[in-house]
Design a protein around this motif. Structure first.
Motif, PDB file in Angstrom:
ATOM      1  N   PHE A 227       0.826  -1.212   0.000  1.00  0.00           N
ATOM      2  CA  PHE A 227       0.000   0.000   0.000  1.00  0.00           C
ATOM      3  C   PHE A 227       0.861   1.262   0.000  1.00  0.00           C
ATOM      4  CE2 PHE A 227      -2.972  -3.227   1.701  1.00  0.00           C
ATOM      5  CZ  PHE A 227      -4.005  -3.059   0.803  1.00  0.00           C
ATOM      6  N   ILE A 228       2.042   1.187   0.609  1.00  0.00           N
ATOM      7  CA  ILE A 228       2.968   2.329   0.642  1.00  0.00           C
ATOM      8  C   ILE A 228       3.609   2.524  -0.737  1.00  0.00           C
ATOM      9  CG2 ILE A 228       5.157   3.175   1.603  1.00  0.00           C
ATOM     10  CD1 ILE A 228       4.413   1.530   4.174  1.00  0.00           C
ATOM     11  N   GLU A 229       4.164   1.438  -1.260  1.00  0.00           N
ATOM     12  CA  GLU A 229       5.000   1.573  -2.456  1.00  0.00           C
ATOM     13  C   GLU A 229       4.189   1.883  -3.715  1.00  0.00           C
ATOM     14  OE1 GLU A 229       7.588  -1.928  -2.192  1.00  0.00           O
ATOM     15  OE2 GLU A 229       8.047  -1.353  -0.117  1.00  0.00           O
ATOM     16  N   THR A 230       2.915   1.457  -3.753  1.00  0.00           N
ATOM     17  CA  THR A 230       2.073   1.825  -4.896  1.00  0.00           C
ATOM     18  C   THR A 230       1.737   3.310  -4.878  1.00  0.00           C
ATOM     19  OG1 THR A 230       0.186   1.092  -3.577  1.00  0.00           O
ATOM     20  CG2 THR A 230       0.945  -0.403  -5.302  1.00  0.00           C
ATOM     21  N   GLN A 231       1.930   3.962  -3.703  1.00  0.00           N
ATOM     22  CA  GLN A 231       1.602   5.382  -3.589  1.00  0.00           C
ATOM     23  C   GLN A 231       2.798   6.275  -3.945  1.00  0.00           C
ATOM     24  OE1 GLN A 231      -1.867   5.517  -2.038  1.00  0.00           O
ATOM     25  NE2 GLN A 231      -1.709   7.086  -3.604  1.00  0.00           N
ATOM     26  N   LEU A 232       3.959   5.668  -4.184  1.00  0.00           N
ATOM     27  CA  LEU A 232       5.130   6.450  -4.596  1.00  0.00           C
ATOM     28  C   LEU A 232       4.915   6.965  -6.013  1.00  0.00           C
ATOM     29  CD1 LEU A 232       7.929   4.057  -3.275  1.00  0.00           C
ATOM     30  CD2 LEU A 232       7.340   6.316  -2.337  1.00  0.00           C
ATOM     31  N   ARG A 233       5.439   8.164  -6.266  1.00  0.00           N
ATOM     32  CA  ARG A 233       5.371   8.697  -7.620  1.00  0.00           C
ATOM     33  C   ARG A 233       6.036   7.728  -8.580  1.00  0.00           C
ATOM     34  NH1 ARG A 233       3.674  13.843  -7.001  1.00  0.00           N
ATOM     35  NH2 ARG A 233       4.183  14.428  -4.871  1.00  0.00           N
ATOM     36  N   GLY A 234       5.352   7.455  -9.657  1.00  0.00           N
ATOM     37  CA  GLY A 234       5.906   6.513 -10.625  1.00  0.00           C
ATOM     38  C   GLY A 234       6.720   7.219 -11.688  1.00  0.00           C
ATOM     39  N   ARG A 265      -5.232   5.716  -6.244  1.00  0.00           N
ATOM     40  CA  ARG A 265      -5.382   7.160  -6.445  1.00  0.00           C
ATOM     41  C   ARG A 265      -6.812   7.600  -6.730  1.00  0.00           C
ATOM     42  NH1 ARG A 265      -0.640   5.326  -7.436  1.00  0.00           N
ATOM     43  NH2 ARG A 265       1.235   6.583  -7.038  1.00  0.00           N
ATOM     44  N   ASP A 266      -7.713   6.669  -6.868  1.00  0.00           N
ATOM     45  CA  ASP A 266      -9.095   7.014  -7.219  1.00  0.00           C
ATOM     46  C   ASP A 266      -9.837   7.524  -5.974  1.00  0.00           C
ATOM     47  OD1 ASP A 266     -11.220   6.120  -9.632  1.00  0.00           O
ATOM     48  OD2 ASP A 266     -12.112   6.311  -7.621  1.00  0.00           O
ATOM     49  N   PRO A 267     -10.632   8.613  -6.115  1.00  0.00           N
ATOM     50  CA  PRO A 267     -11.345   9.144  -4.942  1.00  0.00           C
ATOM     51  C   PRO A 267     -12.246   8.111  -4.259  1.00  0.00           C
ATOM     52  CG  PRO A 267     -11.774  10.483  -6.919  1.00  0.00           C
ATOM     53  CD  PRO A 267     -10.837   9.405  -7.332  1.00  0.00           C
ATOM     54  N   ARG A 268     -12.698   7.106  -5.003  1.00  0.00           N
ATOM     55  CA  ARG A 268     -13.585   6.097  -4.403  1.00  0.00           C
ATOM     56  C   ARG A 268     -12.836   5.132  -3.490  1.00  0.00           C
ATOM     57  NH1 ARG A 268     -15.908   4.639 -10.313  1.00  0.00           N
ATOM     58  NH2 ARG A 268     -13.756   5.277 -10.720  1.00  0.00           N
ATOM     59  N   GLU A 272      -9.336   4.563   1.720  1.00  0.00           N
ATOM     60  CA  GLU A 272      -9.292   3.206   2.277  1.00  0.00           C
ATOM     61  C   GLU A 272      -7.904   2.613   2.060  1.00  0.00           C
ATOM     62  OE1 GLU A 272     -11.597   2.130   4.108  1.00  0.00           O
ATOM     63  OE2 GLU A 272     -11.198  -0.014   4.322  1.00  0.00           O
ATOM     64  N   TRP A 273      -7.350   2.843   0.869  1.00  0.00           N
ATOM     65  CA  TRP A 273      -5.997   2.367   0.536  1.00  0.00           C
ATOM     66  C   TRP A 273      -4.991   2.914   1.551  1.00  0.00           C
ATOM     67  CZ3 TRP A 273      -5.280  -0.726  -3.872  1.00  0.00           C
ATOM     68  CH2 TRP A 273      -3.953  -1.005  -4.228  1.00  0.00           C
ATOM     69  N   GLN A 274      -5.024   4.229   1.727  1.00  0.00           N
ATOM     70  CA  GLN A 274      -4.086   4.888   2.633  1.00  0.00           C
ATOM     71  C   GLN A 274      -4.262   4.405   4.078  1.00  0.00           C
ATOM     72  OE1 GLN A 274      -3.125   9.289   2.324  1.00  0.00           O
ATOM     73  NE2 GLN A 274      -4.276   9.314   4.239  1.00  0.00           N
ATOM     74  N   GLN A 334       0.260  11.862  -2.637  1.00  0.00           N
ATOM     75  CA  GLN A 334      -0.925  11.893  -1.773  1.00  0.00           C
ATOM     76  C   GLN A 334      -2.200  11.873  -2.615  1.00  0.00           C
ATOM     77  OE1 GLN A 334      -1.355  12.153   1.587  1.00  0.00           O
ATOM     78  NE2 GLN A 334      -3.551  12.493   1.450  1.00  0.00           N
ATOM     79  N   ALA A 335      -3.115  10.960  -2.293  1.00  0.00           N
ATOM     80  CA  ALA A 335      -4.341  10.868  -3.087  1.00  0.00           C
ATOM     81  C   ALA A 335      -5.607  10.964  -2.244  1.00  0.00           C
ATOM     82  CB  ALA A 335      -4.349   9.561  -3.877  1.00  0.00           C
ATOM     83  N   CYS A 336      -5.512  10.653  -0.966  1.00  0.00           N
ATOM     84  CA  CYS A 336      -6.701  10.750  -0.106  1.00  0.00           C
ATOM     85  C   CYS A 336      -6.899  12.203   0.279  1.00  0.00           C
ATOM     86  CB  CYS A 336      -6.513   9.883   1.143  1.00  0.00           C
ATOM     87  SG  CYS A 336      -7.785  10.159   2.391  1.00  0.00           S
ATOM     88  N   ALA A 337      -8.061  12.752  -0.067  1.00  0.00           N
ATOM     89  CA  ALA A 337      -8.305  14.173   0.184  1.00  0.00           C
ATOM     90  C   ALA A 337      -8.631  14.436   1.652  1.00  0.00           C
ATOM     91  CB  ALA A 337      -9.455  14.656  -0.698  1.00  0.00           C
ATOM     92  N   ALA A 338      -9.076  13.420   2.364  1.00  0.00           N
ATOM     93  CA  ALA A 338      -9.605  13.644   3.714  1.00  0.00           C
ATOM     94  C   ALA A 338      -8.533  13.673   4.799  1.00  0.00           C
ATOM     95  CB  ALA A 338     -10.631  12.567   4.037  1.00  0.00           C
ATOM     96  N   SER A 339      -7.417  12.990   4.594  1.00  0.00           N
ATOM     97  CA  SER A 339      -6.415  12.938   5.662  1.00  0.00           C
ATOM     98  C   SER A 339      -5.024  12.775   5.071  1.00  0.00           C
ATOM     99  CB  SER A 339      -6.711  11.772   6.619  1.00  0.00           C
ATOM    100  OG  SER A 339      -6.695  10.555   5.914  1.00  0.00           O
ATOM    101  N   PRO A 340      -3.997  13.304   5.783  1.00  0.00           N
ATOM    102  CA  PRO A 340      -2.636  13.236   5.257  1.00  0.00           C
ATOM    103  C   PRO A 340      -2.088  11.811   5.293  1.00  0.00           C
ATOM    104  CG  PRO A 340      -2.618  14.158   7.466  1.00  0.00           C
ATOM    105  CD  PRO A 340      -4.060  13.973   7.094  1.00  0.00           C
ATOM    106  N   PHE A 341      -1.079  11.570   4.478  1.00  0.00           N
ATOM    107  CA  PHE A 341      -0.417  10.270   4.495  1.00  0.00           C
ATOM    108  C   PHE A 341       0.244  10.077   5.858  1.00  0.00           C
ATOM    109  CE2 PHE A 341       2.703   7.038   3.300  1.00  0.00           C
ATOM    110  CZ  PHE A 341       1.957   6.243   2.435  1.00  0.00           C
ATOM    111  N   PRO A 342       0.113   8.901   6.452  1.00  0.00           N
ATOM    112  CA  PRO A 342       0.699   8.686   7.786  1.00  0.00           C
ATOM    113  C   PRO A 342       2.210   8.931   7.786  1.00  0.00           C
ATOM    114  CG  PRO A 342      -0.688   6.827   7.133  1.00  0.00           C
ATOM    115  CD  PRO A 342      -0.556   7.707   5.929  1.00  0.00           C
TER     116      PRO A 342
END
Ligand code: HEM
Ligand SMILES: *[C@@H]1O[C@H](CO)[C@@H](O)[C@H](O)[C@H]1NC(C)=O
Ligand SMILES: *[C@@H]1O[C@H](CO)[C@@H](O)[C@H](O)[C@H]1NC(C)=O
Length: 360
Positions: A227-234, A265-268, A272-274, A334-342
């Motif tokens: 879940f962490i590594e898929t969130q890295l800039r590609g 990265r999808d808002p839906r 949850e991913w993060q 960062q893709a979750c609009a509601a909360s920062p990445f841990p």
């Protein structure tokens, strides 16, 4: 007097024993070693041992485990209220000529062949649908950090092959993937939960020139690195367009599916991913629940026996959530609009390369 008291004490003890026995209803298995809540589960203990020794190299979380987990999905997701398919029924083994030819099932013929042979050589009497889910649950138990998955016994023989086009593909867009899962009964959060499976996974065919390339840096551990590594800039695939991030992993030796990149990265699904990044207990419990549901697609739980107790208890997770060496917080897209990445620690030192999963 004394003996009368003793007698009543003994009787009381006996009554307690009967009462607690009735609560757990354990029966002794004929092997003289195991006990089970349902005698029907006894026959599975030797099968679990054979799976560990003869299929999983004595308890590894390696390629055969990864493939066996993938197979639980590709058999089960062949289920649609509209289009048909028997779900977790073993059709992918029995009607393998048809199902292994589906595009989305590329590469699955290996493990189908291995499990089919195993069933024959070991005179396995459980149904193919049961066997696939049992092998998956036993295999996952070898991966440190995994939850202990449930196993239910008693699926009947499959009636027919699954229809084609029910297994999601890595170049499907998120709308199509979520719609397919919705059709099979899963909400977007459950899709994210199921994708924890890609924490113990690698690809042979996405890029056939680099077989065994993992989706995270720890393919032998059920942890949140996926879940962490898929969130890295590609980095963009050379010569193609595409959106930043929805592309190659920046880590050498690691591969990223377009579908995983987009769902991250999808808002839906992004929040949850993060949320899995620093919540291992949640990753375990949601994966366990979603896997139970997956393993029962097309089946009626009331007709099955809960034999979850035959599944070995996995070891605790190894390591803590971290950024791979060479990556910083600024590299997180960062893709979750509601909360920062841990906030998680970063490995020091120069970037290293992720090793492939060796073929078994
Ligand atoms: C969005 C849905 C999914 C897509 C598009 C997808 C796609 C893929 C692809 C393309 C591969 C690589 C196959 C290869 O080249 O060898 C793969 C591997 C794998 N998938 Fe998925 N998958 C999805 C969901 C799932 C689910 C729900 C599970 C299990 C619950 C799962 C378990 C695995 C495992 C364990 C592997 C690794 C197999 C190995 O290392 O040999 N996948 N997946
Ligand atoms: C399977 O059954 C055959 C024929 O009954 C027997 O010869 C063989 O030893 C059995 N194999 C195992 C692993 O039990
Ligand atoms: C997603 O894919 C479907 C089917 O291939 C297509 O009809 C749809 O337009 C796509 N949606 C987006 C947002 O790209």
């Amino acid at each position: 007097m004394f003996s009368k008291q003793l007698a009543s004490f003994v009787i009381t003890l006996g009554a307690i024993r009967v009462a607690s026995g009735a609560l757990t209803r354990r029966v002794a298995c004929a092997d003289g070693v195991h006990t089970a809540t349902n005698a029907a589960c006894c026959a599975l203990f030797p099968l679990v041992e054979q799976l560990e020794s003869d299929l999983f190299d004595g308890g590894e979380c390696g390629e055969e485990v990864h493939e066996s987990l993938r197979l639980t999905f590709h058999d089960a997701i062949g289920f649609s209220p509209e289009l048909g398919g028997g779900g977790a029924d073993g059709s992918i083994i029995v009607f393998d000529d048809i199902e292994t030819a589906f595009h989305a099932n590329g590469g699955i013929d290996d493990i189908v062949g291995v499990q089919k042979n195993f069933m024959q050589e070991h005179n396995v009497t459980v149904s193919p649908g049961d066997f696939i889910q049992l092998a998956g649950a036993v295999g996952v138990s070898n991966c440190p950090g995994a939850p202990r998955l449930d196993f239910f016994l008693g699926r009947p023989q499959p009636k027919a092959a699954s229809p084609d086009l029910l297994v999601p593909e890595p170049f499907d867009n998120t709308t199509k993937i979520l719609a397919r899962f919705r059709d099979a009964g899963f909400n977007p959060n459950e899709v994210v939960a199921l994708l924890a499976s890609h924490s113990i996974a690698a690809a042979d065919l996405v890029d056939p020139t680099i077989p065994g390339t993992p989706f995270d840096s720890t393919p032998g551990i059920f942890d949140s690195q996926f879940f962490i590594e898929t969130q890295l800039r590609g980095t963009l695939f050379p010569g193609t367009g595409g959106t930043e991030g929805e592309v190659m992993s920046p880590l050498r030796g690691e591969i990223r599916l377009q579908s995983d990149a987009e769902i991250a990265r999808d808002p839906r699904t992004a929040c949850e991913w993060q949320s899995m990044v620093n919540n291992h207990a949640k990753m375990q419990s949601t994966f366990k629940a979603a896997m139970k549901k997956l393993s029962l697609l097309g089946q009626n739980e009331r007709h099955l026996v809960d034999c979850s107790e035959v599944i070995p208890v996995p070891k605790a997770v190894v390591g803590t959530p971290h950024l791979p060496a060479g990556q910083t917080r600024a590299d997180i897209q960062q893709a979750c609009a509601a909360s920062p990445f841990p906030v998680i620690s970063a490995d020091r030192g120069p970037a290293t390369s992720v090793a492939p999963v060796p073929p078994s």
